[in-house]
Each structure stands twice: as structure tokens, then as C-alpha cells.
Design an enzyme around this catalytic site. Structure first.
Site, PDB file in Angstrom:
ATOM      1  CG  ASP A  80      71.385  44.083   6.870  1.00 28.35           C
ATOM      2  OD1 ASP A  80      72.443  44.747   6.815  1.00 28.35           O
ATOM      3  OD2 ASP A  80      71.375  42.860   7.091  1.00 28.35           O
ATOM      4  CD  GLU A  84      77.160  41.825   7.970  1.00 27.41           C
ATOM      5  OE1 GLU A  84      78.055  40.983   8.209  1.00 27.41           O
ATOM      6  OE2 GLU A  84      76.348  42.211   8.838  1.00 27.41           O
ATOM      7  CD  GLU A  85      73.686  41.859  11.173  1.00 24.45           C
ATOM      8  OE1 GLU A  85      74.043  40.702  11.472  1.00 24.45           O
ATOM      9  OE2 GLU A  85      74.149  42.869  11.723  1.00 24.45           O
ATOM     10  NE  ARG A 134      95.570  39.814  12.282  1.00 19.42           N
ATOM     11  CZ  ARG A 134      96.577  39.646  13.147  1.00 19.42           C
ATOM     12  NH1 ARG A 134      96.546  40.234  14.329  1.00 19.42           N
ATOM     13  NH2 ARG A 134      97.598  38.884  12.837  1.00 19.42           N
ATOM     14  CG  HIS A 190      74.118  41.067  16.812  1.00 18.87           C
ATOM     15  ND1 HIS A 190      74.051  39.948  16.019  1.00 18.87           N
ATOM     16  CD2 HIS A 190      74.663  42.033  16.027  1.00 18.87           C
ATOM     17  CE1 HIS A 190      74.531  40.219  14.815  1.00 18.87           C
ATOM     18  NE2 HIS A 190      74.919  41.491  14.802  1.00 18.87           N
TER      19      HIS A 190
END
Length: 377
Positions: free
Chosen positions: A65, A123-124, A162, A347
Site C-alpha cells: 500500500d 500496512e499503513e 537484532r 513518509h
């Protein structure tokens, strides 16, 4: 990959509206002979490829998206949709996972196990597309899952991850303050919502500095403040909104409780009413210890000039966390920023990425998937 990525960049689609994007993805995957499911989580695509040798089932994920941001770049692949652009690299994620799927379609017989390709919508925006993909069976039969984010703060040529907590829980909040408006010259007859809101902005900033252990991590940011209609009118309403970032439930609960207390007491002090809404975001991205070490080892093998030790945690959030709550796996970053550090941040209206990074990401995904598929535990 560059051709696919630039096509997607020119034709971005917002969360859960990725109809042309998912059609393009599914058409290519079917052309290459993969088993394809369309309409997963609404506009998602899941594709499956069974290799010619025994091995585990490995899932790889890309988000598809775009964002409601106007593209300010001056380039041949600038967004053709006003107010919508790929400002976070999801076009690159889609292109590189398509390349990985194409690779496996050409090397099916020497592939061990199964590859499952998840092209995820939304996802946003909360609650995100990952949880809906899972509900639609995207992880059924999967042994492990991996995802990669092209990351502009990280220079091209680098990669990082990580074990354990990696990306934060991104909560959101809204505060609506209601006072009594009036004449700017007669403030004693009013209840000033703007002053109340301004005091609250200052007060809320003390939560992290005075309630959170300095050895722990949390962020409280107010991103919107709206109040007032004219320079001689006492504001009768004020609206604040922002985000809270943390890495565990205990920290989230402390910040939320103190916010509620400060909002209540500050508004009472100024004689205003209020409405406080808190929206819990994605869970913390917690990488499996064993899988993160696998990814770090392969990063060191594939990109020997990269320092492949564990990186610092980051306060950005990702709904990949839902997959990791259900299957062992790892989420990692591949550097896609300008080497001189001049890349626009994610963004941002001028966001772009170093397209060479897609090749690094694709190679790493293939190497990780092959290594994991052959793992006998």
C-alpha cells in the site's frame, strides 16, 4: 525490479484499495506458474511454490500500500495520482519480492521445501493487513517467516536487525477539550480550551521524562493541535492527537495511565470538559532469537562490508509483528539511503530510495529462505 517498482510508484493505491497493484502481482505470479490466491484480506495476494527437493515451508512478505501524501519529486516515475504516493518503499518491497518469486520459478527443481509469498495490503493503517492475512490462512502450513524493509536512514550497502524487540508498538491517541468560548477582551467569562490544550501539551511531555525509567525507552509525541477561529475569540474547543511508542505492555500501561490522569486533572483545573481516546497499535516486532542470528550470519556472508552485529531498536512500528507472534522469523532492514545522508525520510513528500538496494534485499531473502528451508532443527 526497477521497471516494476517505477510502475508501482507512478500508480500508487491507498491501503485496502490496492486493486490494480494486486492484479498486476497476481497476473505475473500466475504467468510464472505459481499457485496464486487473490483477494486475501481483501486486496492481498498469496502465492505458493513447491520445490523439487524436501524442506520446510518458508514465507516471505511484502507490503503493497501507498500513503496519502502528495509526491513532490521531479522524476520520470513521479506519482500520477494526486495526493497519493509510495512514501515508505512499499513499491520497492513489492518489486523485490516479485523478483524472488521469479527466481524460484526458474529454479524450482533445485529448491528445497516450499516458498509462500505474501503480498499484504494495508500496512499503513490500523488495524493493519497482517492480521487479516493470517485470518485468511496466509500462514497455514508455514514453518518460518521473514520480511525486509528498505530503510532510507540506513546507507546503501548496509543491512541490520537484532534479536528480540526490534520495532516499537505504535499507539495513537486523540484528546478533545470542550470549554466555553467568548470575547477575547472578556476572558473571565470564558473557559479557554486553547490555554487548557497548551498546558496539556507541556504536561504530557513530562510523562516519559519523569515516569519512565531512563534505562527503558518510550516516546510520546503530539503531532496535531487544532484550536481557535479568530484572533479576538476565546476558543471553546481544542483537539490534540499524537502517538505513543514503547516496547512492552508494562511501559504502554504506565504511559496510558499517566496520560489519562493528566488529561483529567488539567481539564478540571481549567474548568473544561474532555474526551480522551487511546488506540492500541500493532504489537512490538519481536524477532525470534535463533532466526535473527541466522539473518545476521547471512547478512555477514552476503554483504561482508556490513557490520552485521545486532543494531539498535527503533521506535517505528510494523504489523509484521503479528506474523512473528505466530511463527518464528525475523524482520530486518536493508539500507536504501543516499551514501551522503541526503535522502528524504520515510513518509516525506520527496521520499525516494536507492533502487540498487532492491538487489541486496532480494539476494538476502533468497539466501535466508534457502538456509531456513534446509534447517532440520
Amino acid at each position: 525490479m526497477v521497471e516494476w517498482r517505477r510502475h508501482l510508484h507512478r500508480h500508487p493505491e491507498l491501503s485496502f484499495l490496492e486493486y490494480r497493484t494486486s492484479a498486476m502481482i497476481a497476473d505475473l505470479l500466475e504467468e510464472w506458474g505459481l499457485e496464486v490466491r487473490r483477494g486475501v484480506a481483501g486486496t492481498g495476494v498469496v502465492a505458493k511454490l513447491t520445490g523439487g527437493m524436501p524442506g520446510r515451508a518458508i514465507a516471505l512478505r511484502a507490503d503493497i500500500d501507498a500513503l496519502p501524501i502528495h509526491d513532490a519529486k521531479d522524476c520520470s516515475y513521479r506519482s500520477s495520482v494526486p495526493g497519493v504516493m509510495h512514501a515508505c518503499g512499499h513499491d520497492g518491497h513489492t518489486a523485490q519480492l516479485l523478483a524472488v518469486a521469479r527466481y524460484y520459478s526458474l529454479h524450482r527443481e533445485e529448491t528445497a521445501g516450499t516458498r509462500v509469498f505474501l503480498f499484504q495490503p494495508g500496512e499503513e493503517v490500523l488495524p493493519g493487513g497482517a492480521i487479516r492475512m493470517i485470518e485468511d490462512g496466509a500462514l497455514d502450513g508455514v514453518d518460518a517467516i521473514y520480511g525486509v524493509h528498505l530503510w532510507s536512514p540506513l546507507p546503501y550497502g548496509m543491512a541490520a536487525t537484532r534479536p528480540g524487540p526490534f520495532m516499537a508498538t505504535p499507539d495513537e491517541f486523540e484528546i478533545q477539550i470542550s470549554g466555553r468560548g467568548g470575547h477575547g477582551g472578556l476572558p473571565h467569562e470564558s473557559m479557554d480550551a486553547l490555554v487548557t490544550g497548551a498546558s496539556l501539551v507541556v504536561a504530557l511531555q513530562t510523562i516519559v521524562s519523569r515516569n519512565v525509567n531512563p534505562l527503558d525507552s518510550a516516546v510520546l509525541s503530539i503531532g496535531q493541535f487544532a484550536s481557535g477561529t479568530a484572533n479576538n475569540v476565546i476558543a471553546e474547543s481544542c483537539r490534540l492527537s499524537g502517538t505513543v511508542r514503547s516496547f512492552n505492555k508494562e511501559m504502554r500501561d504506565v504511559v496510558r495511565r499517566r496520560m489519562e490522569e493528566m488529561v483529567r486533572h488539567t481539564c478540571e483545573m481549567y474548568g473544561c470538559g474532555y474526551e480522551f481516546r487511546y488506540f492500541e497499535g500493532y504489537p512490538t516486532v519481536v524477532n525470534d532469537e535463533r532466526e535473527a542470528q541466522r539473518v545476521l550470519r547471512i547478512i555477514a556472508e552476503q554483504l561482508p562490508e556490513t557490520a552485521a552485529g545486532p543494531c539498535e531498536r527503533i521506535m517505528a512500528g510494523e504489523d509484521f509483528s503479528y506474523y512473528l507472534e505466530r511463527k518464528p522469523g525475523c524482520f530486518f532492514f536493508v539500507g536504501a539511503g543516499n551514501a551522503e545522508g541526503t535522502s528524504a525520510p520515510h513518509h516525506h513528500p520527496a521520499f525516494d530510495l536507492d533502487e540498487r538496494a532492491m538487489l541486496h534485499a532480494a539476494r538476502l531473502l533468497i539466501a535466508i529462505a534457502d538456509d531456513s528451508a534446509a534447517d532440520k532443527g
